[in-house]
Scaffold this active site. Structure first.
Site, PDB file in Angstrom:
ATOM      1  N   ARG A  48       0.789  -1.164  -0.030  1.00 41.65           N
ATOM      2  CA  ARG A  48       0.092  -0.075  -0.143  1.00 41.65           C
ATOM      3  C   ARG A  48       0.966   1.296  -0.168  1.00 41.65           C
ATOM      4  NH1 ARG A  48      -2.945   2.486   4.548  1.00 41.65           N
ATOM      5  NH2 ARG A  48      -4.478   4.026   3.904  1.00 41.65           N
ATOM      6  N   HIS A  52       0.382   3.969  -2.607  1.00 37.00           N
ATOM      7  CA  HIS A  52       0.001   5.540  -2.477  1.00 37.00           C
ATOM      8  C   HIS A  52       1.311   6.521  -2.755  1.00 37.00           C
ATOM      9  CE1 HIS A  52      -3.771   5.328   0.390  1.00 37.00           C
ATOM     10  NE2 HIS A  52      -3.756   4.458  -0.885  1.00 37.00           N
ATOM     11  N   HIS A 179      -6.030  -6.205  -3.412  1.00 40.27           N
ATOM     12  CA  HIS A 179      -6.825  -6.021  -1.952  1.00 40.27           C
ATOM     13  C   HIS A 179      -6.987  -7.490  -1.677  1.00 40.27           C
ATOM     14  CE1 HIS A 179      -8.613  -1.814  -2.213  1.00 40.27           C
ATOM     15  NE2 HIS A 179      -7.383  -1.820  -1.684  1.00 40.27           N
ATOM     16  N   TRP A 207     -10.142  -8.624   3.228  1.00 36.91           N
ATOM     17  CA  TRP A 207     -10.979  -8.950   1.990  1.00 36.91           C
ATOM     18  C   TRP A 207     -10.630 -10.506   1.743  1.00 36.91           C
ATOM     19  CZ3 TRP A 207      -7.821  -4.549   2.208  1.00 36.91           C
ATOM     20  CH2 TRP A 207      -8.208  -3.350   1.877  1.00 36.91           C
TER      21      TRP A 207
HETATM   22 ZN1  ZEM Z   1      -6.010  -0.194  -1.323  1.00 39.69          ZN
HETATM   23  N1  ZEM Z   1      -7.055   0.243   0.428  1.00 39.69           N
HETATM   24  N2  ZEM Z   1      -7.496   1.184  -2.329  1.00 39.69           N
HETATM   25  N3  ZEM Z   1      -5.187  -0.502  -3.068  1.00 39.69           N
HETATM   26  N4  ZEM Z   1      -4.845  -1.331  -0.418  1.00 39.69           N
HETATM   27  C1  ZEM Z   1      -6.754  -0.274   1.721  1.00 39.69           C
HETATM   28  C2  ZEM Z   1      -5.879  -1.061   1.951  1.00 39.69           C
HETATM   29  C3  ZEM Z   1      -4.624  -1.679   1.009  1.00 39.69           C
HETATM   30  C4  ZEM Z   1      -8.353   1.821  -1.844  1.00 39.69           C
HETATM   31  C5  ZEM Z   1      -8.634   1.906  -0.429  1.00 39.69           C
HETATM   32  O1  ZEM Z   1      -9.369   3.028  -0.144  1.00 39.69           O
HETATM   33  C6  ZEM Z   1      -8.069   1.375   0.428  1.00 39.69           C
HETATM   34  C7  ZEM Z   1      -5.583  -0.165  -4.387  1.00 39.69           C
HETATM   35  C8  ZEM Z   1      -6.689   0.745  -4.722  1.00 39.69           C
HETATM   36  C9  ZEM Z   1      -7.495   1.227  -3.658  1.00 39.69           C
HETATM   37  C10 ZEM Z   1      -3.959  -2.010  -0.770  1.00 39.69           C
HETATM   38  C11 ZEM Z   1      -3.432  -2.036  -2.291  1.00 39.69           C
HETATM   39  C12 ZEM Z   1      -4.005  -1.344  -3.242  1.00 39.69           C
HETATM   40  C13 ZEM Z   1      -7.621   0.417   2.630  1.00 39.69           C
HETATM   41  C14 ZEM Z   1      -7.356   0.162   4.111  1.00 39.69           C
HETATM   42  C15 ZEM Z   1      -8.399   1.328   1.957  1.00 39.69           C
HETATM   43  C16 ZEM Z   1      -9.478   2.182   2.492  1.00 39.69           C
HETATM   44  C17 ZEM Z   1      -6.311   1.060   4.970  1.00 39.69           C
HETATM   45  C18 ZEM Z   1      -6.488   0.791   6.217  1.00 39.69           C
HETATM   46  O2  ZEM Z   1      -7.360   0.894   6.831  1.00 39.69           O
HETATM   47  O3  ZEM Z   1      -5.221   0.344   6.797  1.00 39.69           O
HETATM   48  C19 ZEM Z   1      -9.170   2.384  -2.915  1.00 39.69           C
HETATM   49  C20 ZEM Z   1     -10.563   3.204  -2.939  1.00 39.69           C
HETATM   50  C21 ZEM Z   1      -8.634   1.996  -4.222  1.00 39.69           C
HETATM   51  C22 ZEM Z   1      -9.002   2.235  -5.710  1.00 39.69           C
HETATM   52  C23 ZEM Z   1     -10.142   2.534  -6.019  1.00 39.69           C
HETATM   53  C24 ZEM Z   1      -4.389  -0.414  -5.342  1.00 39.69           C
HETATM   54  C25 ZEM Z   1      -4.283  -0.320  -6.663  1.00 39.69           C
HETATM   55  C26 ZEM Z   1      -3.449  -1.425  -4.606  1.00 39.69           C
HETATM   56  C27 ZEM Z   1      -2.172  -1.964  -4.919  1.00 39.69           C
HETATM   57  C28 ZEM Z   1      -1.941  -2.168  -6.393  1.00 39.69           C
HETATM   58  C29 ZEM Z   1      -3.273  -3.012   0.428  1.00 39.69           C
HETATM   59  C30 ZEM Z   1      -2.066  -4.240  -0.040  1.00 39.69           C
HETATM   60  C31 ZEM Z   1      -4.054  -2.586   1.417  1.00 39.69           C
HETATM   61  C32 ZEM Z   1      -3.756  -3.425   2.551  1.00 39.69           C
HETATM   62  C33 ZEM Z   1      -2.939  -2.495   3.606  1.00 39.69           C
HETATM   63  C34 ZEM Z   1      -2.726  -3.007   4.856  1.00 39.69           C
HETATM   64  O4  ZEM Z   1      -2.261  -2.630   5.983  1.00 39.69           O
HETATM   65  O5  ZEM Z   1      -3.082  -4.495   5.063  1.00 39.69           O
END
Ligand code: ZEM
Length: 309
Positions: A48, A52, A179, A207
């Protein structure tokens, strides 16, 4: 002329083996600290963090003659950018990466953060991701905020937001397949010695049932699970299934939109195809806005397993 690659990577003097050493240091730190986040470990949050750092990218447009944002300058480490609400919880990833940087202070922050994402994907059983070095530090003036996606939105919003980065439907769906990993946090996991928790995204739960193993499970759950319903709680609106797994509104949008849904079904049936596409799309994400000197080599790192470490 429209400049969508405003950042020129430098010719690096280090060789692949030098970066493999950093890969190994990150991979070993993930392996040796497996208790983090209820034994999910550090992999997902590093993915993540890499996403980001890159997802602030905006192509040139009529309003702006050259592209901005992306991983190049490592600007996610500046308080202004790290403090963006969308980055809640990534303070932990920065804490983890600082310790790696202490040992390898010659690598730029942008290179380190993106290498962290590549390492985490590969060590969690994902595909090999090609990676190139040469990002340079940019000052805090280049910090970007308010550009990352809002999880409460629909398919049109997602399509529009990723178009700003130059991604089309198939790339958007494959990328969000990440995810399969990790979880949502009301509060970020506590670091050693930390007493007061800091806020996460406000969403909760995982997820998939294997949040530290890279799979196409995310797509399978979207297609096959018939028990999705709105979670009943006081937090932000999110989906829940019979096993307590979750989907964000933007995740469910991928099966509500007919064009996205076709792609979700394709990846649900074919994990190899997902891995192949994801490897390409994740590298593209990590390199948005960057132009490399012609002779730049693409590195493919060995996993710890492959090295018998
Ligand atoms: Zn995420 N993501 N993401 N994402 N994401 C979260 C966690 C993780 C969105 C989003 O709002 C959120 C992509 C696209 C999008 C990962 C990878 C990728 C979380 C939770 C949210 C709310 C955060 C937390 O509370 O810690 C949205 C709206 C997206 C697109 C529409 C893309 C593209 C990614 C990578 C290629 C990963 C690995 C996580 C888990 C992080 C963790 O700490 O477990």
């Amino acid at each position: 002329a429209i400049a969508n690659t405003p950042f020129h990577a430098e010719k690096v003097s280090h060789v692949e083996g030098d970066y493999q050493k950093i890969y190994n240091a990150i991979a070993e730190a993930i392996r040796d600290n497996d208790e983090y986040d209820d034994y999910i470990g550090w992999g997902p949050v590093l993915v993540r963090y890499a996403w980001h750092s890159s997802g602030t990218y905006a192509q040139a447009s009529s309003g702006c003659p050259h592209a901005t944002g992306g991983s190049f300058g490592g600007t996610i480490r500046w308080p202004k950018e790290l403090g963006d609400g969308a980055n809640n919880g990534l303070q932990n990833a920065e804490w983890f990466m600082k310790k790696i940087h202490d040992k390898f202070d010659w690598i730029s922050w942008g290179d380190l953060v993106t290498l962290g994402g590549v390492t985490a994907i590969q060590e969690m059983g994902g595909p090999k991701i090609g990676w190139r070095a040469g990002r340079k530090e940019l000052s805090a003036d280049n910090a970007m905020t308010s550009r990352l996606p809002d999880a409460s939105k629909d398919a049109d919003y997602v399509r529009h937001l990723f178009a700003r980065m130059g991604f089309e439907d198939r790339e958007v769906v494959s990328l969000i397949g990440a995810h399969a990993l990790g979880s949502c946090h009301v509060y970020a996991p506590l670091l050693p010695g930390q007493k007061k928790p800091i806020p996460g995204s406000g969403y909760t739960n995982r997820w998939t049932a294997s949040p530290n193993y890279f799979t196409n499970e995310f797509f399978k759950l979207l297609v096959d699970d018939k028990s999705w319903h709105w979670k009943e709680w006081d937090g932000p609106k999110q989906w829940e299934n019979k096993d307590g797994l979750m989907m964000l509104p933007t995740d469910m949008a991928l099966v509500q939109d007919p064009k996205y849904k076709k792609i979700v079904e394709m990846y649900a049936k074919d994990q190899d195809l997902f891995f192949k596409d994801f490897a390409k799309d994740f590298q593209k994400l990590l390199e948005l806005g960057i132009e490399y000197p012609k002779e730049t080599k693409t590195f493919y790192f060995k996993t710890l397993d492959e090295q018998n470490i």
